[in-house]
Design a protein around this motif. Structure first.
Motif, PDB file in Angstrom:
ATOM      1  N   SER A 354      38.990  47.278  31.633  1.00 21.03           N
ATOM      2  CA  SER A 354      38.864  46.494  32.860  1.00 21.03           C
ATOM      3  C   SER A 354      37.371  46.336  33.166  1.00 21.03           C
ATOM      4  O   SER A 354      36.677  47.311  33.483  1.00 21.03           O
ATOM      5  CB  SER A 354      39.582  47.191  34.020  1.00 21.03           C
ATOM      6  OG  SER A 354      39.475  46.431  35.201  1.00 21.03           O
ATOM      7  N   CYS A 356      35.218  44.900  35.652  1.00 18.93           N
ATOM      8  CA  CYS A 356      35.204  44.333  36.999  1.00 18.93           C
ATOM      9  C   CYS A 356      33.964  43.481  37.263  1.00 18.93           C
ATOM     10  O   CYS A 356      34.050  42.423  37.901  1.00 18.93           O
ATOM     11  CB  CYS A 356      35.295  45.463  38.031  1.00 18.93           C
ATOM     12  SG  CYS A 356      36.857  46.375  37.980  1.00 18.93           S
ATOM     13  N   GLU A 357      32.786  43.928  36.768  1.00 17.81           N
ATOM     14  CA  GLU A 357      31.559  43.213  37.058  1.00 17.81           C
ATOM     15  C   GLU A 357      31.540  41.830  36.429  1.00 17.81           C
ATOM     16  O   GLU A 357      30.810  40.938  36.877  1.00 17.81           O
ATOM     17  CB  GLU A 357      30.340  44.032  36.600  1.00 17.81           C
ATOM     18  CG  GLU A 357      30.243  44.274  35.100  1.00 17.81           C
ATOM     19  CD  GLU A 357      31.064  45.470  34.635  1.00 17.81           C
ATOM     20  OE1 GLU A 357      30.887  45.892  33.491  1.00 17.81           O
ATOM     21  OE2 GLU A 357      31.887  45.984  35.436  1.00 17.81           O
ATOM     22  N   VAL A 379      40.145  37.111  36.092  1.00 16.29           N
ATOM     23  CA  VAL A 379      40.613  37.405  37.440  1.00 16.29           C
ATOM     24  C   VAL A 379      41.243  36.182  38.090  1.00 16.29           C
ATOM     25  O   VAL A 379      42.165  36.305  38.904  1.00 16.29           O
ATOM     26  CB  VAL A 379      39.431  37.944  38.295  1.00 16.29           C
ATOM     27  CG1 VAL A 379      38.355  36.873  38.484  1.00 16.29           C
ATOM     28  CG2 VAL A 379      39.926  38.434  39.663  1.00 16.29           C
ATOM     29  N   ARG A 387      45.085  40.764  41.537  1.00 12.61           N
ATOM     30  CA  ARG A 387      43.675  40.477  41.801  1.00 12.61           C
ATOM     31  C   ARG A 387      43.099  41.477  42.812  1.00 12.61           C
ATOM     32  O   ARG A 387      41.987  41.981  42.651  1.00 12.61           O
ATOM     33  CB  ARG A 387      43.512  39.048  42.304  1.00 12.61           C
ATOM     34  CG  ARG A 387      42.044  38.628  42.470  1.00 12.61           C
ATOM     35  CD  ARG A 387      41.926  37.239  43.083  1.00 12.61           C
ATOM     36  NE  ARG A 387      42.735  36.270  42.371  1.00 12.61           N
ATOM     37  CZ  ARG A 387      43.659  35.526  42.947  1.00 12.61           C
ATOM     38  NH1 ARG A 387      43.899  35.642  44.239  1.00 12.61           N
ATOM     39  NH2 ARG A 387      44.353  34.655  42.241  1.00 12.61           N
ATOM     40  N   PHE A 390      42.592  44.686  41.062  1.00 12.89           N
ATOM     41  CA  PHE A 390      41.485  44.591  40.117  1.00 12.89           C
ATOM     42  C   PHE A 390      40.138  44.682  40.837  1.00 12.89           C
ATOM     43  O   PHE A 390      39.237  45.419  40.423  1.00 12.89           O
ATOM     44  CB  PHE A 390      41.595  43.267  39.346  1.00 12.89           C
ATOM     45  CG  PHE A 390      40.467  43.020  38.377  1.00 12.89           C
ATOM     46  CD1 PHE A 390      40.440  43.623  37.134  1.00 12.89           C
ATOM     47  CD2 PHE A 390      39.427  42.164  38.721  1.00 12.89           C
ATOM     48  CE1 PHE A 390      39.400  43.396  36.245  1.00 12.89           C
ATOM     49  CE2 PHE A 390      38.376  41.931  37.853  1.00 12.89           C
ATOM     50  CZ  PHE A 390      38.366  42.548  36.602  1.00 12.89           C
ATOM     51  N   GLU A 391      39.998  43.919  41.947  1.00 10.06           N
ATOM     52  CA  GLU A 391      38.731  43.920  42.692  1.00 10.06           C
ATOM     53  C   GLU A 391      38.446  45.275  43.339  1.00 10.06           C
ATOM     54  O   GLU A 391      37.295  45.638  43.604  1.00 10.06           O
ATOM     55  CB  GLU A 391      38.753  42.820  43.745  1.00 10.06           C
ATOM     56  CG  GLU A 391      38.753  41.421  43.126  1.00 10.06           C
ATOM     57  CD  GLU A 391      38.956  40.329  44.155  1.00 10.06           C
ATOM     58  OE1 GLU A 391      39.354  40.666  45.306  1.00 10.06           O
ATOM     59  OE2 GLU A 391      38.760  39.135  43.813  1.00 10.06           O
ATOM     60  N   GLY A 393      39.103  47.979  41.787  1.00  5.93           N
ATOM     61  CA  GLY A 393      38.891  48.913  40.685  1.00  5.93           C
ATOM     62  C   GLY A 393      40.100  49.756  40.354  1.00  5.93           C
ATOM     63  O   GLY A 393      39.978  50.819  39.723  1.00  5.93           O
TER      64      GLY A 393
END
Length: 459
Positions: A354, A356-357, A379, A387, A390-391, A393
């Motif tokens: 994953s 994220c950045e 995303v 979502r 995911f955002e 983390g």
């Protein structure tokens, strides 16, 4: 010479009886044609059934023997009049008994019944007078009603050859789209039909058998005689390998193969776990393949119904006996080295990373471990619920997702690796569509995700 017809007419009552004017057992004369038409047939018609006698069949051109047989064969009920000794009536009684017909025996008073059926049947006696004939009609109607309520299955006629299964080389007599008719070259009386479902398990089944077989050509197989007659089969006594092929040749799997034949139809290879497939001549020529070349192929699909395995060439250096041959050209390698899933296909997958950045997660698709790299789920292609996770983390390695392939192509940087882009499929869409592509947008808030569940729960 006698064979059964295709069906029994349950509303047909066939009469086996003497014809014309005859002397009865009491010494009086009677016209059996009048008895049949005015009394026997009339009783049947009053029940809204159809009476029939061999000499009264409309439009028949058959011999008396064939007409009588066909009447007994087709009838739902057979009535046999044993008032007088008659060879033909006795034959019809024997046929009815052999076929397990619903049979009724009638006779005039004083008639001597054959001793071998006394006790086997309960006969209806009648007299040819003003009271006897109406009583006979009433008794006949009751007997027919009772017989029609019986459900005993009839017997069939089958050839008894003494030999049930015969290996043979057969000549093709004629062909049709879905079957061929063959004859044993050593016994022309032995014939049979071979359908697509009788063809060899290892041969791809043709859509039109006339394009595979030609008249006067020869085929090997077995003449099989069973309750359905005699057929010609190339798979009799053999085990169906296609269930094991489906397990051994998963889509995308790399398999060793050997070239066994090259002709105008293509380059035919035999796979290591059994079964055959075909490569295009362009790929075979680009790789410099000859008969005996050993290569690696990638499985594209397995179709047990049509008995076909589709593969593509995956080896960069085909060999013969382990000795390397010339390598594929860059273009041929680019086209055949990597098998990729198709756009619109849906899979379950496992998150491998994953990021994220950079706004994406990498997903390993079930069944595509050898694709070269994980697929990309951006995303923007996640459901609203995923979502948010995911955002935050919260999407971690090992999470299970349900996804659809948006695009799949070879990487311009590395032709041996594929680039696959995905979108998450909402759980409710997956359940209702059964894995079919859905037009709902991936950003819809209506969807839910099953991330974080175990593989067994997702399945």
């Amino acid at each position: 010479m006698l064979t059964r017809g295709p069906a029994v007419d349950d509303e047909l009552v066939f009469f086996a009886m003497p014809y014309g004017k005859r002397t009865l057992p009491n010494g009086e004369d009677a016209d059996f044609d009048v008895l049949y038409e005015r009394y026997f047939a009339e009783a049947v018609r009053s029940m809204e059934l159809t009476p029939e006698r061999a000499d009264c069949m409309p439009g028949t051109m058959e011999s008396p023997l064939s007409a009588a047989w066909n009447g007994v064969d087709r009838a739902g009920v057979v009535v046999i009049d044993l008032s007088l000794p008659s060879t033909s009536v006795s034959m019809e009684l024997g046929w009815a008994m052999a076929l397990h017909k619903r049979a009724i025996v009638i006779h005039h008073e004083g008639a001597a019944l054959p001793t071998n059926i006394v006790g086997q049947v309960r006969a209806i006696k009648y007299r040819c007078d003003m009271t006897g004939l109406p009583d006979m009609q009433a008794a006949l109607r009751l007997a027919i009603e009772e017989a029609r309520r019986q459900s005993t299955p009839e017997m069939d006629l089958r050839p008894r050859t003494g030999v049930r299964d015969v290996e043979a080389i057969a000549e093709v007599v004629w062909t049709a789209a879905d079957h061929i008719y063959v004859r044993d070259i050593q016994n022309e009386l032995r014939t049979g039909v071979m359908r697509r479902t009788d063809m060899d398990y290892l041969e791809a089944l043709p859509d039109d058998m006339t394009k595979r077989f030609r008249e006067h050509g020869r085929v090997r197989g077995v003449f099989v005689t069973d309750e359905n007659g005699t057929r010609f089969s190339q798979r009799h006594g053999k085990t169906n390998p296609w269930p094991s092929f489906e397990m051994a040749y998963l889509r995308g799997a790399l398999v060793r193969a050997k070239v066994v034949q090259i002709n105008r139809g293509g380059c035919f290879v035999e796979l290591e776990e059994g079964g055959k497939s075909r490569l295009s001549m362009a790929a075979a020529e680009a790789a410099g393949l000859d008969r005996g070349s050993e290569v690696r192929v990638r499985v594209l699909s397995v179709d047990p119904v049509r008995q076909r395995i589709e593969v593509t060439l995956a080896d960069r250096t085909p060999t013969v006996g382990g000795v390397s041959r010339m390598a594929l050209t860059p273009d041929a390698e680019r086209q055949s080295a990597v098998a990729l899933p198709r756009s619109g296909e849906q899979y379950q997958g496992t998150v491998t990373s994953s990021v994220c950045e950079r706004g994406f997660a990498l997903v390993a698709l079930d069944g595509w471990s050898e694709m070269g790299q994980s697929a990309i789920l951006h995303v923007s292609r996640m459901t609203a619920q995923l979502r948010k996770r995911f955002e935050a983390g919260a999407v971690a390695k090992g999470d299970r997702l349900r996804v659809e392939v948006l695009s799949a192509a070879l990487s311009p940087r590395d032709p041996e690796r594929g680039e696959v882009r995905l979108r998450e499929v909402p759980a409710n869409v997956w359940a209702t569509a059964g894995g079919a592509p859905e037009t709902e947008t991936p950003d819809s808030d209506a969807g839910t995700s099953e991330t974080g569940t175990s593989e067994g729960q997702a399945a």
